[in-house]
Design a protein around this motif. Structure first.
Motif, short mmCIF file in Angstrom:
data_model
loop_
_atom_site.label_atom_id
_atom_site.label_comp_id
_atom_site.label_asym_id
_atom_site.label_seq_id
_atom_site.Cartn_x
_atom_site.Cartn_y
_atom_site.Cartn_z
N SER A 211 -6.02 -4.61 -15.64
CA SER A 211 -7.33 -3.78 -15.18
C SER A 211 -7.16 -3.45 -13.76
N GLN A 212 -6.43 -3.95 -12.85
CA GLN A 212 -6.23 -3.10 -11.71
C GLN A 212 -5.69 -1.71 -11.82
N LEU A 213 -5.23 -1.23 -12.72
CA LEU A 213 -4.78 0.09 -13.06
C LEU A 213 -5.89 1.01 -13.38
N CYS A 214 -6.95 0.59 -13.29
CA CYS A 214 -7.91 1.63 -14.17
C CYS A 214 -8.31 2.84 -13.60
N ARG A 215 -8.04 2.98 -12.26
CA ARG A 215 -8.14 4.10 -11.43
C ARG A 215 -7.02 5.31 -11.63
N ASN B 60 -14.54 9.63 -14.44
CA ASN B 60 -13.21 9.08 -13.94
C ASN B 60 -11.99 10.30 -14.15
N LEU B 61 -12.31 11.33 -14.95
CA LEU B 61 -10.87 12.19 -15.10
C LEU B 61 -11.40 13.57 -14.51
N ASN B 62 -12.57 13.92 -14.16
CA ASN B 62 -12.94 15.23 -13.60
C ASN B 62 -12.57 15.14 -11.89
N LYS B 63 -11.73 15.92 -11.49
CA LYS B 63 -11.56 15.92 -10.17
C LYS B 63 -12.60 16.37 -9.53
N VAL C 189 -3.28 8.09 -6.73
CA VAL C 189 -3.96 8.30 -8.06
C VAL C 189 -3.32 9.40 -9.00
N ASN C 190 -2.37 10.07 -8.32
CA ASN C 190 -1.44 10.99 -9.00
C ASN C 190 -0.24 10.63 -9.81
N LEU C 191 -0.20 9.27 -9.91
CA LEU C 191 1.04 8.74 -10.39
C LEU C 191 1.14 8.78 -11.88
N LEU C 192 2.28 9.20 -12.61
CA LEU C 192 2.54 9.60 -13.77
C LEU C 192 3.29 8.48 -14.65
N ASN D 287 0.89 -1.15 -0.08
CA ASN D 287 -0.13 0.01 0.22
C ASN D 287 0.80 1.10 -0.04
N LEU D 288 0.78 2.23 -1.01
CA LEU D 288 1.26 3.37 -1.43
C LEU D 288 0.54 4.39 -1.29
N SER D 289 -0.71 4.32 -1.22
CA SER D 289 -1.73 5.43 -1.47
C SER D 289 -1.77 6.44 -0.74
N HIS D 290 -0.89 6.49 0.56
CA HIS D 290 -0.53 7.63 1.42
C HIS D 290 0.31 8.50 0.77
#
Length: 593
Positions: free
Chosen positions: A177-181, A436-439, A158-161, A129-132
Motif C-alpha cells: 500500500s506504500q506504493l499506491c502513488r 491519480n493518472l492524469n498529470k 513518481v516516474n519510476l517504471l 528518500n530518492l524523490s529528488h
C-alpha cells in the motif's frame, strides 16, 4: 566510437591502474576482473564517459570523484561499504553497485540525471528518500535486507517504471500500500519474501489493486482475468481495507477470494470472467464491422468499461444458468494459467470468441416474444382459408407490435438497476483514474494546494504580527504597573518608619505607667490577703505567684521598639479586649493624678 577512445584492461590481474599517454582522449575504460583495491591514476582520464570496474577487490570508491564527465559507472562485485565520491558526477545516468556490502542508500542528492540504479545483493535494510531523482526509471533492490516500505509513497520518484523487491525480508503483504502513488510503475517483483512463503492464494490481483498501472508482476504479465479480479477487489471487495500489521487477516481473505487453481479445477467465477471477456471481444468486433470504413476506431476501451456492460453481464448469466455446455465450449486458449509470460499477452487477446456467440441474428417482426405463451407450431399459410373460430388466434402485426412493446418495457424496468450500477462504478473508476493518472489534474491539484498554503501562511503571519503588538502593549502596561507599585511601596515604608519613631517614646511611657499600676495592684492584694489569712506562708506563696506574673520594666521597654505586630495580620478577640483595657487604664490613672 574509435579504438583509441576505448581502453580494455580486463582480466589481466592488475593490482594498480597503469598510466596511459592517451588518457585525455579515452572515453571508455574497462578494468573488470582484476585485483584492484583502489583506482589509482584514474584522475588522469579526464574525458572518461564510461567506467567498468566490476569483479575487483575495491573497498572505497572516492577515487571517481574527479571524473566529472562520467555517464555510466559499473562497480559491481566488489567490497564497497558505502556510496561516496559521486557529488560532482552530475552527468551520471547509469549506476551499478550490485553485489557489494552497502547498507544505506546515501550521497545521491546531486545525481539528478540518474535513470538506472542497481543496488541488488547488498545489505540495505530500508529505502531512503530518492524523490529528488525525478528521471529515475529503474531501481533494483532485490536480494537485500529490506523489512518495510515505510514512507515509500513519498520517498520514491513518481516516474519510476521498474522496482524489484524480491528476496528481501518483507513479512507483511500490506506494505504494498506504500506504493499506491507510483502512477507510472509498470513492473514489480515480490517473490522470495517471507510474506509469500507457502502461500495458497494468488497475490497478483492484490498488487494490481494497489498499483493499477502495473503490467508485469514477478516476470509474468498481468492478464485480463487478474485485472478484473483487481478491479473487483478495489470497487466491491476489501482490497484496500487492510492496513499494515493485518497480514494474517489479509491472507485469509485472499485465500477465499483469490485461490490458486489448476487447469482442471478452474472455478465457476473464473469461467464467468472468461466468458465476459470473450463477449466483450466479440462485441468490439461487431462494432468494428458495422462502422463505416471512413471512420476509424477511436481506440481500445478500458477494461473496466468493457467488462461492465449490463447487456453482456445479463447474457452471460443467462447462458451459464442453462447448463455446463457453454462452459465446455470455451476454447483451450481461455483456460490457461493465470501466470502468462510477457510474449503470450497478445496471443491471448487475439484468441477466437466462443462458438455459440460467433454471430448475432436480427430479430424478425414475425417472431413472437419469448415472454408470451407458446403458440401452436402450425402457422397459417398465405392463400389458405382458416376456420372462422380460429381467425382471432392468428398472429397479426398489431398484436406482435403490442407484445414487443410490453416485453421491451419489462426488460427496461429490469435493466434499469443494472444500468445505474454500471454507471456508478464507471464514474468511480474514471474519477480515480483522473485523480491519480492524469498529470494535468495532479498538477492543478498541487497548484491549488500551494495557493491554499500561501493564503494560510499569510494569515498566520498577520496573526503573528497582531499577537506581537498585543504582547508589546501588555508588556508596557505591566512595566507601568510595576513602577506604580514600587512607588507605593516606598511611600508605605517611609510612613512605617515615621510611625515607628513616634511610637517609641509613647511605648516607654506606657510601660512605666503599667509598671506603677502593677505595683499598686500588688500592694492592694497584699492587704486583702493579710486581712483574710494572716499566715505568712500563704502570703509568701501569694507574693511568689504575683511576682512570677510580673514583667520587669527593663526587659519590656527595650523590646517595645523592635517587636511590632504586622499590619496585615488580623487580631484575635482576646487580644483586642486586652488592648482596650490597657488603653483605658492609663486614662483612668491620669484622671486620678
Amino acid at each position: 566510437m574509435t579504438d583509441i577512445s576505448l581502453l580494455d584492461l580486463s582480466s589481466q590481474e592488475l593490482r594498480k591502474l597503469p598510466k596511459n599517454e592517451n588518457s585525455h582522449i579515452i572515453k571508455v575504460l574497462d578494468v573488470k576482473k582484476n585485483c584492484l583495491q583502489k583506482l589509482e591514476n584514474v584522475e588522469y582520464f579526464t574525458e572518461l564517459n564510461e567506467l567498468i570496474a566490476s569483479h575487483n577487490q575495491m573497498m572505497r570508491m572516492y577515487t571517481v570523484a574527479k571524473l566529472t564527465k562520467l555517464v555510466k559507472l559499473d562497480l559491481s562485485n566488489n567490497h564497497l561499504m558505502s556510496i561516496e565520491g559521486l557529488r560532482d558526477l552530475v552527468n551520471l545516468t547509469w549506476l551499478n553497485l550490485s553485489n557489494n556490502k552497502i547498507k544505506i542508500i546515501e550521497h545521491l542528492s546531486t545525481n539528478v540525471n540518474l535513470v538506472h540504479i542497481d543496488l541488488s545483493f547488498n545489505s540495505i535494510s530500508y529505502i531512503t528518500n530518492l524523490s529528488h531523482l525525478l528521471k529515475l526509471e529503474k531501481l533494483f533492490l532485490h536480494s537485500n535486507h529490506i523489512c518495510h516500505l515505510t514512507n515509500c509513497q513519498h520517498f520514491l520518484p513518481v516516474n519510476l517504471l521498474t522496482l524489484t523487491l524480491a528476496n528481501n525480508n518483507l513479512n507483511d503483504l500490506n506494505e504494498i500500500s506504500q506504493l499506491c502513488r507510483l502512477g507510472s510503475l509498470r513492473e514489480i517483483t515480490l517473490n522470495g519474501n517471507s510474506c509469500l512463503e507457502g502461500y495458497t492464494f494468488n497475490y497478483r490481483p492484490f498488487v494490481v489493486n494497489w498499483c493499477p498501472s502495473v503490467k508485469i508482476v514477478d516476470g509474468y504479465a498481468v492478464d485480463d482475468i487478474e485485472n478484473l479480479k483487481a478491479e473487483w477487489l478495489y470497487s466491491q471487495g476489501q482490497g484496500r481495507k487492510f492496513h499494515t500489521g493485518q497480514h494474517a487477516a489479509l491472507v485469509r481473505y485472499l485465500t477465499e477470494t483469490c485461490p490458486l487453481t489448476s487447469h482442471a479445477l478452474e472455478t465457476e467465477q473464473e469461467r464467468k470472467l472468461r466468458l465476459v471477456l470473450s463477449k466483450a471481444q466479440q462485441y468490439r468486433e461487431q462494432l468494428h464491422r458495422t462502422s463505416t470504413p471512413n471512420i476509424k476506431e477511436s481506440g481500445q476501451e478500458s477494461l473496466m468499461t468493457r467488462s461492465l456492460d449490463p447487456s453482456i453481464l445479463k447474457s452471460t448469466t443467462q447462458r451459464l444458468s442453462t447448463g455446463s455446455e457453454s462452459c465446455q465450449g470455451t476454447p483451450n486458449s481461455m483456460s490457461r494459467s493465470v501466470h502468462l509470460p510477457v510474449t503470450e499477452v497478445n496471443s491471448f487477446v487475439q484468441s477466437p470468441p466462443l462458438p455459440a456467440a460467433s454471430t448475432m441474428l436480427p430479430i424478425l417482426d414475425s417472431l413472437p416474444s419469448p415472454l408470451t405463451p407458446s403458440v401452436p407450431k402450425s402457422r397459417p399459410i398465405i392463400g389458405v382459408q382458416t376456420p372462422a373460430g380460429e381467425e382471432s388466434r392468428a398472429p397479426t402485426m398489431e398484436k406482435l407490435q403490442m407484445i414487443k412493446n410490453k416485453a421491451s418495457q419489462m426488460n427496461g424496468i429490469e435493466n434499469k438497476d443494472l444500468h445505474q450500477s454500471a454507471i456508478v462504478i464507471q464514474k468511480a473508476w474514471r474519477g480515480y483514474q483522473t485523480r491519480n493518472l492524469n498529470k494535468t489534474v495532479s498538477k492543478l491539484y498541487q497548484h491549488i494546494q500551494m495557493l491554499r498554503f500561501n493564503q494560510y501562511i499569510k494569515q498566520m503571519s498577520k496573526d503573528l504580527v497582531d499577537t506581537k503588538s498585543t504582547l508589546e502593549k501588555e508588556h508596557k502596561l505591566v512595566v507601568l504597573q510595576m513602577q506604580a507599585i514600587n512607588e507605593l511601596w516606598k511611600k508605605v515604608n517611609s510612613m512605617d518608619n515615621k510611625l515607628s519613631s513616634d511610637n517609641g517614646d509613647s511605648n516607654c511611657v506606657l510601660c512605666s505607667t503599667l509598671d506603677s499600676k502593677v505595683q499598686k495592684l500588688q500592694d492592694s492584694m497584699n492587704r486583702v490577703l493579710r486581712c483574710v489569712n494572716p499566715s505568712a506562708q500563704s502570703v509568701a506563696e501569694t507574693q511568689t505567684d504575683i511576682t512570677a506574673v510580673q514583667t520587669p520594666v527593663e526587659e519590656s521597654c527595650p523590646n517595645a521598639n523592635t517587636i511590632t505586630r504586622p499590619n496585615f495580620l488580623p487580631l484575635s478577640k482576646s487580644c483586642t479586649n486586652q488592648v482596650v483595657e490597657t488603653t483605658i487604664a492609663p486614662t483612668a490613672m491620669s484622671s486620678d493624678i
